[in-house]
Design a protein around this motif. Structure first.
Motif, PDB file in Angstrom:
ATOM      1  N   TYR A  23      36.980  35.454  49.248  1.00  0.00           N
ATOM      2  CA  TYR A  23      36.639  35.283  47.632  1.00  0.00           C
ATOM      3  C   TYR A  23      37.574  34.395  47.230  1.00  0.00           C
ATOM      4  O   TYR A  23      37.042  33.498  46.200  1.00  0.00           O
ATOM      5  N   PRO A  40      29.951  37.563  37.481  1.00  0.00           N
ATOM      6  CA  PRO A  40      30.724  36.464  38.310  1.00  0.00           C
ATOM      7  C   PRO A  40      29.952  36.278  39.594  1.00  0.00           C
ATOM      8  O   PRO A  40      28.806  36.763  40.243  1.00  0.00           O
ATOM      9  N   ASN A 201      57.003  32.151  51.484  1.00  0.00           N
ATOM     10  CA  ASN A 201      56.180  33.124  50.535  1.00  0.00           C
ATOM     11  C   ASN A 201      57.262  33.486  49.324  1.00  0.00           C
ATOM     12  O   ASN A 201      56.865  34.353  48.517  1.00  0.00           O
ATOM     13  N   THR A 223      52.263  30.530  40.196  1.00  0.00           N
ATOM     14  CA  THR A 223      52.235  31.660  39.238  1.00  0.00           C
ATOM     15  C   THR A 223      52.421  31.132  37.959  1.00  0.00           C
ATOM     16  O   THR A 223      51.907  31.615  36.844  1.00  0.00           O
ATOM     17  N   TRP A 233      40.917  29.651  36.348  1.00  0.00           N
ATOM     18  CA  TRP A 233      41.209  30.423  37.595  1.00  0.00           C
ATOM     19  C   TRP A 233      40.542  29.535  38.957  1.00  0.00           C
ATOM     20  O   TRP A 233      41.137  29.704  39.994  1.00  0.00           O
ATOM     21  N   SER A 240      46.205  28.616  45.613  1.00  0.00           N
ATOM     22  CA  SER A 240      46.275  30.009  46.408  1.00  0.00           C
ATOM     23  C   SER A 240      45.908  29.458  47.952  1.00  0.00           C
ATOM     24  O   SER A 240      46.729  29.932  48.964  1.00  0.00           O
TER      25      SER A 240
ATOM     26  N   PRO B 114      46.900  40.235  55.119  1.00  0.00           N
ATOM     27  CA  PRO B 114      47.445  40.338  53.654  1.00  0.00           C
ATOM     28  C   PRO B 114      49.047  40.497  54.063  1.00  0.00           C
ATOM     29  O   PRO B 114      49.735  39.871  52.819  1.00  0.00           O
ATOM     30  N   THR B 117      50.862  37.228  53.555  1.00  0.00           N
ATOM     31  CA  THR B 117      50.337  36.373  52.314  1.00  0.00           C
ATOM     32  C   THR B 117      51.459  36.547  51.247  1.00  0.00           C
ATOM     33  O   THR B 117      51.807  37.728  51.132  1.00  0.00           O
ATOM     34  N   SER B 118      51.628  35.573  50.624  1.00  0.00           N
ATOM     35  CA  SER B 118      52.686  35.711  49.470  1.00  0.00           C
ATOM     36  C   SER B 118      52.140  36.723  48.323  1.00  0.00           C
ATOM     37  O   SER B 118      51.035  36.695  48.078  1.00  0.00           O
ATOM     38  N   ALA B 120      52.516  36.164  45.457  1.00  0.00           N
ATOM     39  CA  ALA B 120      52.016  35.404  44.500  1.00  0.00           C
ATOM     40  C   ALA B 120      50.487  35.366  44.584  1.00  0.00           C
ATOM     41  O   ALA B 120      49.801  35.688  43.752  1.00  0.00           O
ATOM     42  N   ILE B 121      50.114  35.210  45.713  1.00  0.00           N
ATOM     43  CA  ILE B 121      48.815  35.042  46.094  1.00  0.00           C
ATOM     44  C   ILE B 121      47.934  36.241  45.746  1.00  0.00           C
ATOM     45  O   ILE B 121      47.124  36.697  45.284  1.00  0.00           O
ATOM     46  N   LEU B 124      47.832  37.266  42.045  1.00  0.00           N
ATOM     47  CA  LEU B 124      46.987  36.490  41.091  1.00  0.00           C
ATOM     48  C   LEU B 124      45.509  36.611  41.597  1.00  0.00           C
ATOM     49  O   LEU B 124      44.658  37.040  40.630  1.00  0.00           O
ATOM     50  N   LEU B 125      45.317  36.924  42.783  1.00  0.00           N
ATOM     51  CA  LEU B 125      43.964  37.162  43.519  1.00  0.00           C
ATOM     52  C   LEU B 125      43.604  38.702  42.812  1.00  0.00           C
ATOM     53  O   LEU B 125      42.432  38.554  42.112  1.00  0.00           O
ATOM     54  N   ARG B 127      44.569  40.211  40.316  1.00  0.00           N
ATOM     55  CA  ARG B 127      44.206  40.212  38.725  1.00  0.00           C
ATOM     56  C   ARG B 127      42.975  39.642  38.217  1.00  0.00           C
ATOM     57  O   ARG B 127      42.520  40.278  37.321  1.00  0.00           O
ATOM     58  N   ASN B 128      42.484  38.544  39.019  1.00  0.00           N
ATOM     59  CA  ASN B 128      41.307  38.105  38.913  1.00  0.00           C
ATOM     60  C   ASN B 128      40.093  38.968  39.428  1.00  0.00           C
ATOM     61  O   ASN B 128      39.179  39.366  38.437  1.00  0.00           O
ATOM     62  N   ILE B 129      40.291  39.559  40.465  1.00  0.00           N
ATOM     63  CA  ILE B 129      39.349  40.777  40.898  1.00  0.00           C
ATOM     64  C   ILE B 129      38.929  41.560  40.045  1.00  0.00           C
ATOM     65  O   ILE B 129      38.079  42.225  39.752  1.00  0.00           O
ATOM     66  N   LEU B 134      35.868  39.021  33.716  1.00  0.00           N
ATOM     67  CA  LEU B 134      35.601  38.038  34.628  1.00  0.00           C
ATOM     68  C   LEU B 134      35.447  38.531  36.171  1.00  0.00           C
ATOM     69  O   LEU B 134      34.887  37.770  37.154  1.00  0.00           O
ATOM     70  N   GLY B 135      36.283  39.724  36.467  1.00  0.00           N
ATOM     71  CA  GLY B 135      36.234  39.939  37.769  1.00  0.00           C
ATOM     72  C   GLY B 135      35.239  40.219  38.719  1.00  0.00           C
ATOM     73  O   GLY B 135      34.357  40.961  38.042  1.00  0.00           O
ATOM     74  N   VAL B 136      34.947  39.997  39.868  1.00  0.00           N
ATOM     75  CA  VAL B 136      34.001  40.178  40.644  1.00  0.00           C
ATOM     76  C   VAL B 136      33.796  41.768  40.998  1.00  0.00           C
ATOM     77  O   VAL B 136      32.767  42.130  41.465  1.00  0.00           O
ATOM     78  N   TRP B 166      47.426  47.517  50.036  1.00  0.00           N
ATOM     79  CA  TRP B 166      46.307  46.453  50.592  1.00  0.00           C
ATOM     80  C   TRP B 166      47.385  45.395  51.379  1.00  0.00           C
ATOM     81  O   TRP B 166      46.792  44.881  52.392  1.00  0.00           O
ATOM     82  N   ILE B 234      53.660  39.716  38.181  1.00  0.00           N
ATOM     83  CA  ILE B 234      52.526  38.674  38.328  1.00  0.00           C
ATOM     84  C   ILE B 234      51.357  39.599  37.650  1.00  0.00           C
ATOM     85  O   ILE B 234      50.382  38.830  37.024  1.00  0.00           O
TER      86      ILE B 234
END
Lengths: 268, 293
Positions: A23, A40, A201, A223, A233, A240, B114, B117-118, B120-121, B124-125, B127-129, B134-136, B166, B234
């Motif tokens: 996603y 979305p 990372n 960030t 976004w 990202s 995962p 994965t940083s 940061a990713i 941020l990811l 927070r969006n989801i 907005l989140g899916v 996760w 974050i």
């Protein structure tokens, strides 16, 4: 029946870990309007590869990439040079204060980074090194984990090999480089991969040690970009993806080494 | 740990040893032991320049500071939840994967991605989801006929625990897999011959023999949970209110937003003591609980 349940559990779990990352790729290819839609979007109507170009216009993302490569690259190189050397000494030499030094090295494993972050910041400020590569790199040049890993690998090498080389008149450096190092290749691969990925990372220290956008690494730059442009976004996701791709590729081509590395450092 | 087998190379080579060690002695001295000394000494000082000696004043202040108590409690709950989740989920996935299945490597790769994965990713990811508008996730929940969520507001701490799991569960799964593969098949065979059910074999054979792995996983999870930072920085910014004010995030703000290096150093030392205490207690308990077969 039980087997079907096992497959179901694993498949659902794998979807939960992978789908959010897919996603992220979808978000990176959406238009700004799509990312802000009240309904979305799962996948963009037409993928917006221009998002990546837009990201580089809005933020010094090229600098972020170069900084991340330099910082993670130099730190990895330093680990590959020094961790096996120190591991070799603790595996094969007897010398005064050996056990004391070894215990002190062990003790550094118990020192999490947050204990060092304030004094390191004060030290770097005093040296005038804040916002420089020296500040980003020097605190991580070696670590006890890597040294232990290498020591474990070097210990089983027969001492006779080393003695024979000495009798033949080989220098100590030559013994290390020609006899010891070649045998540690699999361990070096594990060490290099782990060091690179973790430094790539790393978040907390580059956040503290940099003050200008041009010196930031990707995780921190991204960030702080998101804090500044918190509605963009599609660009945050594009960044990202850039941050994610190198580690994902490294992992996919060498996942066996990663798994081995986790179990090696895990079950000493 | 040092082995008892003595290295056979004689002390004649001490000079070489020290020559090879010199860069490491310099590095660990300057970037580990000097900072540790400095954090201790700064923790006894106060003022904007951290130059006024106050003895244990900062520690007394922390002991009476409700914000510190709260951050500590939040971090403790966070860490214990992460430990419990890592063990239960990691072990369950390892048990599932420790069977002759098709696509084992693919599953392992998918579950481990995962972890590499940083933060940061990850931050941020998610927070969006998880964003209520907005989140899916709310769209997915809606299509499944479920009510929309606002978890970052209603259950912030549980939500960042879930995000942390996760990211990290693949790591504990790999550790448990290695542990499971170290259990000799004969124990299970013997128990099967004696008519022990799968459930009984799990409790009486698998779990006790996995004790060292479980101990290691819990020590690692406590240590990393107590020093979690990115999740708060974050995803939640410590909020809503101070609901997710993780300790290292709290220290970070006292140090770099309030510029109070003395007080933040004292808090670092306190958290370090907590981590050391936890580790010692766990290792002790682990040693006492060890079972020999």
């Amino acid at each position: 029946m039980r087997r079907a349940l096992t497959y179901a559990v694993l498949t659902v779990s794998a979807l939960i870990t992978v789908v959010p990352l897919l996603y992220m790729v979808s978000l990176a290819l959406q238009t700004e309007a799509e990312t802000l839609s009240a309904d979305p979007v799962l996948w963009p109507a037409s993928p917006q590869f221009g998002n990546f170009a837009e990201l580089f216009e809005r933020a010094p993302f090229g600098d972020f990439i170069v900084n991340s490569l330099i910082v993670a690259g130099v730190i990895t190189l330093s680990h590959l040079i020094f961790d096996p050397l120190v591991g070799y000494v603790f595996a094969k030499f007897r010398f005064p204060l050996r056990n004391t030094l070894f215990v002190l090295l062990l003790a550094t494993l118990m020192v999490p980074f947050f204990v060092r972050m304030i004094p390191l910041y004060v030290m770097m400020a005093g040296l005038g090194w804040l916002d420089s590569y020296q500040a980003l790199i020097t605190p991580f040049l070696m670590d006890a984990f890597g040294i232990f890993l290498m020591r474990q690998f070097i210990q089983p090498i027969p001492d006779d090999l080393i003695s024979a080389a000495r009798i033949d008149g080989a220098s100590e450096m030559a013994i290390y480089r020609k006899i010891i190092l070649p045998q540690t290749r699999p361990a070096l691969a594990v060490l290099g991969l782990f060091t690179f990925v973790f430094q790539w990372n790393e978040f907390l220290w580059p956040l503290i040690a940099t003050t200008t956008p041009e010196m930031r690494t990707i995780p921190v730059g991204l960030t702080l970009f998101n804090q500044e442009y918190f509605t963009l976004w599609h660009l945050t996701a594009a960044g990202s993806v850039i941050l994610f791709v190198p580690t994902a590729v490294l992992f996919l081509v060498s996942q066996r080494y990663f798994v081995k590395g986790i179990t090696l450092t895990g079950l000493r | 740990m040092l082995s008892h087998r003595k290295p056979t190379l004689s002390g004649r080579y001490a000079r070489t040893a020290y020559l090879f060690l010199a860069p490491a002695i310099l590095f660990f001295g300057v970037f580990f032991f000097l900072p540790i000394g400095n954090v201790l000494s700064t923790s006894t000082r106060t003022g904007p320049q951290a130059d006024r000696f106050t003895g244990l004043g900062n520690y007394a202040r922390a002991a009476a500071d409700p914000a510190v108590h709260h951050a500590f409690l939040v971090t403790l709950v966070f860490s214990l939840a992460v430990v419990a989740g890592s063990i239960v989920l990691g072990l369950a996935l390892a048990l599932a994967l420790n069977q002759p299945l098709r696509g084992r490597v693919a599953f392992r790769v998918a579950l481990l991605v995962p972890y590499l994965t940083s933060v940061a990713i990850v931050g941020l990811l998610w927070r969006n989801i998880l964003d209520p508008q907005l989140g899916v996730l709310n769209r997915v929940l809606g299509e499944l006929g479920l009510p929309p969520q606002e978890w970052l507001n209603t259950h912030p701490l549980a939500t960042i625990v879930a995000v942390t799991l996760w990211q990290g569960v693949g790591y504990t799964m790999v550790l448990f897999l290695a542990g499971l593969q170290g259990i000799p098949e004969v124990y299970h065979e013997a128990a099967r011959v004696d008519g022990a059910s799968g459930w009984l074999r799990f409790w009486r054979i698998t779990l006790p023999l996995l004790a060292p792995t479980t101990l290691f996983v819990s020590v690692m999870a406590v240590i990393s949970g107590l020093q979690a930072f990115g999740q708060a920085y974050i995803i939640t910014n410590g909020g809503p209110g101070d609901a997710t004010d993780l300790f290292v995030f709290h220290i970070f703000q006292v140090a770099f937003d309030s510029r109070d290096f003395g007080y933040s150093s004292a808090q670092s030392v306190l958290l370090l003591l907590v981590i050391v205490a936890f580790t010692v207690v766990q290792l002790r308990a682990g040693r006492r609980g060890e079972i020999q077969y």
